[in-house]
Scaffold this motif. Sequence first.
Motif, PDB file in Angstrom:
ATOM      1  N   ARG A 132       0.840  -1.200   0.000  1.00  0.00           N
ATOM      2  CA  ARG A 132       0.000   0.000   0.000  1.00  0.00           C
ATOM      3  C   ARG A 132       0.881   1.259   0.000  1.00  0.00           C
ATOM      4  NH1 ARG A 132      -5.339   0.829   1.579  1.00  0.00           N
ATOM      5  NH2 ARG A 132      -5.769   2.972   2.224  1.00  0.00           N
ATOM      6  N   GLY A 133       0.613   2.169  -0.928  1.00  0.00           N
ATOM      7  CA  GLY A 133       1.339   3.429  -0.996  1.00  0.00           C
ATOM      8  C   GLY A 133       2.673   3.363  -1.730  1.00  0.00           C
ATOM      9  N   VAL A 134       3.020   2.195  -2.259  1.00  0.00           N
ATOM     10  CA  VAL A 134       4.305   2.039  -2.955  1.00  0.00           C
ATOM     11  C   VAL A 134       4.036   1.652  -4.408  1.00  0.00           C
ATOM     12  CG1 VAL A 134       6.481   0.770  -3.081  1.00  0.00           C
ATOM     13  CG2 VAL A 134       5.499   1.352  -0.847  1.00  0.00           C
ATOM     14  N   GLY A 135       4.515   2.483  -5.320  1.00  0.00           N
ATOM     15  CA  GLY A 135       4.409   2.184  -6.741  1.00  0.00           C
ATOM     16  C   GLY A 135       5.739   1.659  -7.257  1.00  0.00           C
ATOM     17  N   ALA A 154      -0.396  11.517  -7.279  1.00  0.00           N
ATOM     18  CA  ALA A 154      -1.834  11.838  -7.327  1.00  0.00           C
ATOM     19  C   ALA A 154      -2.693  10.600  -7.068  1.00  0.00           C
ATOM     20  CB  ALA A 154      -2.188  12.457  -8.682  1.00  0.00           C
ATOM     21  N   ALA A 155      -2.176   9.420  -7.378  1.00  0.00           N
ATOM     22  CA  ALA A 155      -2.912   8.175  -7.163  1.00  0.00           C
ATOM     23  C   ALA A 155      -2.715   7.623  -5.748  1.00  0.00           C
ATOM     24  CB  ALA A 155      -2.485   7.133  -8.193  1.00  0.00           C
ATOM     25  N   GLY A 156      -1.975   8.344  -4.905  1.00  0.00           N
ATOM     26  CA  GLY A 156      -1.806   7.937  -3.521  1.00  0.00           C
ATOM     27  C   GLY A 156      -0.494   7.265  -3.172  1.00  0.00           C
ATOM     28  N   CYS A 157       0.435   7.213  -4.097  1.00  0.00           N
ATOM     29  CA  CYS A 157       1.741   6.620  -3.786  1.00  0.00           C
ATOM     30  C   CYS A 157       2.559   7.581  -2.929  1.00  0.00           C
ATOM     31  CB  CYS A 157       2.518   6.311  -5.062  1.00  0.00           C
ATOM     32  SG  CYS A 157       1.883   4.896  -5.959  1.00  0.00           S
ATOM     33  N   GLU A 158       3.206   7.049  -1.941  1.00  0.00           N
ATOM     34  CA  GLU A 158       4.108   7.825  -1.102  1.00  0.00           C
ATOM     35  C   GLU A 158       5.562   7.592  -1.496  1.00  0.00           C
ATOM     36  OE1 GLU A 158       3.096   6.585   2.836  1.00  0.00           O
ATOM     37  OE2 GLU A 158       1.037   7.309   2.649  1.00  0.00           O
ATOM     38  N   ALA A 159       5.795   6.513  -2.233  1.00  0.00           N
ATOM     39  CA  ALA A 159       7.149   6.173  -2.668  1.00  0.00           C
ATOM     40  C   ALA A 159       7.065   5.390  -3.971  1.00  0.00           C
ATOM     41  CB  ALA A 159       7.868   5.335  -1.611  1.00  0.00           C
ATOM     42  N   LEU A 160       8.152   5.458  -4.727  1.00  0.00           N
ATOM     43  CA  LEU A 160       8.294   4.655  -5.940  1.00  0.00           C
ATOM     44  C   LEU A 160       9.544   3.806  -5.814  1.00  0.00           C
ATOM     45  CD1 LEU A 160       7.421   7.188  -8.787  1.00  0.00           C
ATOM     46  CD2 LEU A 160       6.170   5.096  -8.199  1.00  0.00           C
ATOM     47  N   HIS A 161       9.423   2.540  -6.138  1.00  0.00           N
ATOM     48  CA  HIS A 161      10.565   1.635  -6.182  1.00  0.00           C
ATOM     49  C   HIS A 161      10.979   1.454  -7.631  1.00  0.00           C
ATOM     50  CE1 HIS A 161       9.671  -0.556  -2.123  1.00  0.00           C
ATOM     51  NE2 HIS A 161       9.834   0.743  -1.989  1.00  0.00           N
ATOM     52  N   CYS A 162      12.263   1.264  -7.844  1.00  0.00           N
ATOM     53  CA  CYS A 162      12.791   1.122  -9.201  1.00  0.00           C
ATOM     54  C   CYS A 162      13.908   0.096  -9.204  1.00  0.00           C
ATOM     55  CB  CYS A 162      13.319   2.478  -9.670  1.00  0.00           C
ATOM     56  SG  CYS A 162      14.092   2.440 -11.287  1.00  0.00           S
ATOM     57  N   GLN A 163      13.868  -0.800 -10.170  1.00  0.00           N
ATOM     58  CA  GLN A 163      14.969  -1.723 -10.409  1.00  0.00           C
ATOM     59  C   GLN A 163      15.720  -1.175 -11.618  1.00  0.00           C
ATOM     60  OE1 GLN A 163      13.111  -5.554 -10.922  1.00  0.00           O
ATOM     61  NE2 GLN A 163      12.756  -5.786  -8.736  1.00  0.00           N
ATOM     62  N   MET A 172      16.352   1.094  -6.230  1.00  0.00           N
ATOM     63  CA  MET A 172      16.321   2.502  -5.853  1.00  0.00           C
ATOM     64  C   MET A 172      14.928   2.884  -5.361  1.00  0.00           C
ATOM     65  SD  MET A 172      18.596   4.099  -8.980  1.00  0.00           S
ATOM     66  CE  MET A 172      19.171   5.536  -8.044  1.00  0.00           C
ATOM     67  N   ILE A 173      14.867   3.891  -4.494  1.00  0.00           N
ATOM     68  CA  ILE A 173      13.592   4.365  -3.940  1.00  0.00           C
ATOM     69  C   ILE A 173      13.551   5.885  -4.016  1.00  0.00           C
ATOM     70  CG2 ILE A 173      12.161   4.573  -1.865  1.00  0.00           C
ATOM     71  CD1 ILE A 173      13.311   1.915  -0.906  1.00  0.00           C
ATOM     72  N   ALA A 174      12.380   6.412  -4.412  1.00  0.00           N
ATOM     73  CA  ALA A 174      12.118   7.850  -4.360  1.00  0.00           C
ATOM     74  C   ALA A 174      10.917   8.078  -3.465  1.00  0.00           C
ATOM     75  CB  ALA A 174      11.837   8.404  -5.752  1.00  0.00           C
ATOM     76  N   ARG A 175      11.047   8.992  -2.533  1.00  0.00           N
ATOM     77  CA  ARG A 175       9.902   9.395  -1.697  1.00  0.00           C
ATOM     78  C   ARG A 175       9.164  10.493  -2.448  1.00  0.00           C
ATOM     79  NH1 ARG A 175       9.741   5.250   1.359  1.00  0.00           N
ATOM     80  NH2 ARG A 175      11.681   4.828   2.426  1.00  0.00           N
ATOM     81  N   LEU A 176       7.846  10.377  -2.497  1.00  0.00           N
ATOM     82  CA  LEU A 176       7.070  11.365  -3.253  1.00  0.00           C
ATOM     83  C   LEU A 176       6.512  12.408  -2.336  1.00  0.00           C
ATOM     84  CD1 LEU A 176       5.271   8.982  -5.741  1.00  0.00           C
ATOM     85  CD2 LEU A 176       7.337  10.291  -6.078  1.00  0.00           C
TER      86      LEU A 176
END
Length: 149
Positions: A68-71, A101-110, A145-149
């Motif tokens: 939840r909250g992680v894209g 805008a869709a409710g993500c608080e963070a994005l994960h990236c490989q 990698m992680i970005a906080r939104l």
Amino acid sequence: MTCCGAATLCSSGAITRPRYWWTTLPLISRAQPALLASGSYFVAVRDGAVVGAGGWTMQAPGGRPGLRGVGHIRHVVTDHRQTRQGIGRRLMTHVMWYARAAGCEALHCQSTLTAVPFYAALGFVAQGRIEVELPRGITFPAEFMIARL
């Protein structure tokens, strides 16, 4: 469009690629219909031609359920003839705004190893090296990698 990858210039002048390159490229560069239809995958168009694409999903790569909250950043690419022109940055700015805008608080990236500086410039923080498992027992070196939104 093509994906970027690591290459080595040998003393003979020939360009070689790591062994995983030839087995991995067909797997990671293939379009995924579900991703394309997700509503969170975008294309960048210049003069009527697609010059970039990328997006995010709540579902983690490999079909794993997300948190939840992680894209999760998915299949970002720029036409190799159009790199270093801000296309990827504009595309990712849109992706990150849309995810927030869709409710993500963070994005994960490989991230591929060559794309780490690109994602770092967008605010992603390297968490460590990983091996991405692909079909047929193939693994691909990446940076989580992680970005906080």
